[in-house]
Design a protein around this motif. Structure first.
Motif: not given
Length: 307
Positions: A241-247, A257-271
């Motif tokens: 959750q910390l490394w996805n676009p919702t944060v 104003r920050l951009d440290f997202a690594v995962l390309p999708f917002e919902n994390i259940a598939i991982v």
């Protein structure tokens, strides 16, 4: 439904799939992950209700679970109807102008359909306040009791705590948790915290679901594997959750104003859901010095309702 499509401003595409996450491969994965989050997250809620409710017998607990399933289904249907009603009567442009995240859609809907100015709006606001107050009070009591009993009395003091001391610690923890909640509410006011709902469902699907299925159907589950499933699944959810676009990374993120997202999708259940199952299997299969749990006894208690 036709009025909702017209009011949304996208009459020709309102019911087409893929608009929320896009039509790319990452969007399809994100859409599938959202379905997994909702389906699997809600699937474990009746089991959680059986654990926290005051049902005296197994049959009454199962009856409570059946009622919970009906209530969850009705809740989902009502939310769909209210969402389409807001699009039809209020309009997508008005909702977006009032709140970019759509938080005020239901308030605007009730204010629109109310025959007397503000009556239904006020009634809904009071209902939401009472619901939030009851939910927060229950969560605060549960958190304070868990910290004072599980952490302080059992883990730190090894049970060498009297009842009066434990009650006193619970009161102090209740005040501390309440003050922390108020401070967080002040700091996070106006932030986009809508992702917390999907995050909670993903945690349930990634921890409770693997633990339940392993305890019910796998005789090789060990105590260490069960604990690692719970703690490891929760840790995976937090990290994902910390490394996805919702944060971060988008204007709708918690930290736009920050951009440290690594995962390309917002919902994390598939991982996180496969990770929870994998952690439980690995720690039970290759852990040393751990005997399997009492599978036969657990199955007997589940089927008969006896202790």
């Amino acid at each position: 439904m036709r009025a909702a499509a017209t009011g949304s401003g996208r009459a020709g595409r309102y019911f087409e799939p893929g608009q929320l996450y896009g039509g790319s491969g990452a969007g399809a994965i994100d859409r599938l992950s959202a379905c997994l989050t909702i389906a699997l997250g809600f699937a474990v809620l009746p089991s959680l209700l059986m654990c926290v409710s005051a049902s005296p017998t197994g049959p009454s607990a199962r009856r409570s679970a059946r009622h919970a399933v009906v209530l969850f289904a009705l809740f989902s249907v009502i939310m769909t109807v209210l969402g389409m009603g807001a699009a039809a009567l209020v309009g997508g442009a008005n909702i977006a102008a009032n709140s970019g995240q759509g938080y005020s859609a239901i308030f605007l809907l009730f204010d629109t359909v109310s025959e007397q100015e503000g009556l239904l709006f006020t009634a809904f606001a009071c209902a939401m306040f009472i619901t939030a107050l009851g939910s927060v009070a229950g969560l605060m009591l549960a958190a304070a009791a868990s910290v004072s009993h599980d952490v302080h009395a059992v883990s730190m003091r090894r049970g060498r705590v009297g009842q009066e001391q434990e009650v006193r610690m619970t009161r102090w923890m209740l005040a501390t948790v309440g003050l922390l909640c108020v401070m967080l509410a002040v700091v996070l006011h106006g932030w986009s915290v809508l992702f917390f709902a999907s995050f909670a469902a993903a945690v349930a699907a990634s921890t409770i679901l693997p633990a339940l299925l392993y305890a019910l159907f796998w005789k090789g589950l060990t105590r260490r594997g069960l604990l690692c499933t719970l703690y490891g699944g929760a840790a995976c959810c937090l990290a994902a959750q910390l490394w996805n676009p919702t944060v971060s990374g988008t204007p709708q993120s918690l930290l736009p104003r920050l951009d440290f997202a690594v995962l390309p999708f917002e919902n994390i259940a598939i991982v996180t859901v496969p990770a929870g199952f994998l952690i439980g299997w690995l720690t039970s299969r290759f852990g040393r010095g751990q005997a399997p749990l009492d599978y036969a006894g657990t199955e007997r208690r589940i089927l008969t309702g006896t202790r």
